[in-house]
Design an enzyme around this catalytic site. Sequence first.
Site, short mmCIF file in Angstrom:
data_model
loop_
_atom_site.label_atom_id
_atom_site.label_comp_id
_atom_site.label_asym_id
_atom_site.label_seq_id
_atom_site.Cartn_x
_atom_site.Cartn_y
_atom_site.Cartn_z
N HIS A 37 22.24 -18.28 3.44
CA HIS A 37 23.29 -19.28 3.63
C HIS A 37 24.63 -18.60 3.93
CE1 HIS A 37 20.53 -21.73 0.93
NE2 HIS A 37 20.66 -22.51 1.98
N GLY A 150 19.83 -22.06 10.19
CA GLY A 150 19.00 -20.87 10.25
C GLY A 150 17.71 -21.11 11.02
N GLU A 151 17.23 -20.08 11.71
CA GLU A 151 16.00 -20.20 12.49
C GLU A 151 14.75 -20.19 11.62
OE1 GLU A 151 16.15 -17.16 15.48
OE2 GLU A 151 17.40 -18.39 16.81
N ASP A 153 13.99 -22.47 9.65
CA ASP A 153 13.56 -23.85 9.89
C ASP A 153 13.72 -24.13 11.39
OD1 ASP A 153 13.13 -24.91 7.05
OD2 ASP A 153 15.13 -24.06 6.93
N GLN A 156 13.22 -27.68 12.62
CA GLN A 156 14.39 -28.49 12.24
C GLN A 156 15.55 -28.22 13.18
OE1 GLN A 156 15.92 -29.12 7.99
NE2 GLN A 156 17.25 -27.48 8.71
N SER A 189 15.70 -20.97 -0.92
CA SER A 189 16.06 -21.39 -2.27
C SER A 189 14.84 -21.50 -3.16
CB SER A 189 16.79 -22.74 -2.22
OG SER A 189 17.96 -22.63 -1.43
#
Length: 283
Positions: A37, A150-151, A153, A156, A189
């Site tokens: 993050h 972020g890649e 995901d 997404q 996470s």
Amino acid sequence: MKIFHNQTELSSHVDGLKADGSSMGFVPTMGALHNGHLSLVEKGLHDNAFVVVSIFVNPTQFDNKEDLVKYPRTLNADVSLLRTVSDTNIVVYAPTVEDIYNDNVQSQSFTFDGLEHEMEGAFREGHFDGVGTIVKRLFAIVKPDRAYFGEKDFQQLQIIKKLVELHNIPVKVIGCPIHRAKDGLAMSSRNSRLTKDHRNVAPFIYKTLKSAKNKFGTKSAQKVTEWVEEQFKQQPLLELEYFIIADTETLKPVKRKSTKKTYRAFIAVYAGDIRLIDNIALN
């Protein structure tokens, strides 16, 4: 560092920051922040005068309610970690469920040109309706110039780019490289919930992806998939949910390789009851 829990106060503050023409970056998160993050926040601060970081565990994108309950909520620790990057140029938005949804905690229905039906969409019913709902609402509240994802995901990321395109949302969506631990495990996470044994074996996921990439140079997608499935049969602590080689644009599984297309390998694995995902560019 300013921390807001309702959208009216946040919007007023952001409007003030942008009044002199300063650009605003945005990093939406579900909290339990880690160095992955922080790399998004640092990229945002490099590109913009300020960055808004949202911390919100979004109930509408969990198909597994137990996973929603167990998802770590660590706001104080998250804020402390953000302060190591900047104490002045980061704004935190940590809303309540009521602030986002009022008393109607439901997803909108979205179509993303079929992207939502592949991989995660096939295994997690309604997931991308929840993602689309929260990201569209957050974009409307924060009104960022750029948003960072972020890649890890990757699906997404592609869906959010499609959301922005289909709904004419004035924000530039920027994908950032996967941030990994030294042993290769993609930062998540959920990693904090892994048992010691599962954490020790989890780097096998990325190791297998790298080997699959090498094999994809000379073997068919089908042969590579069969090889990966065989590797996981020999790894008792990890259960393979899926391994798919897909076209990066359509996310549809590849049937026959083409030199004119780019491909990625996507994987989802259970380590005990913790679900881990990862992916790798193949060409």
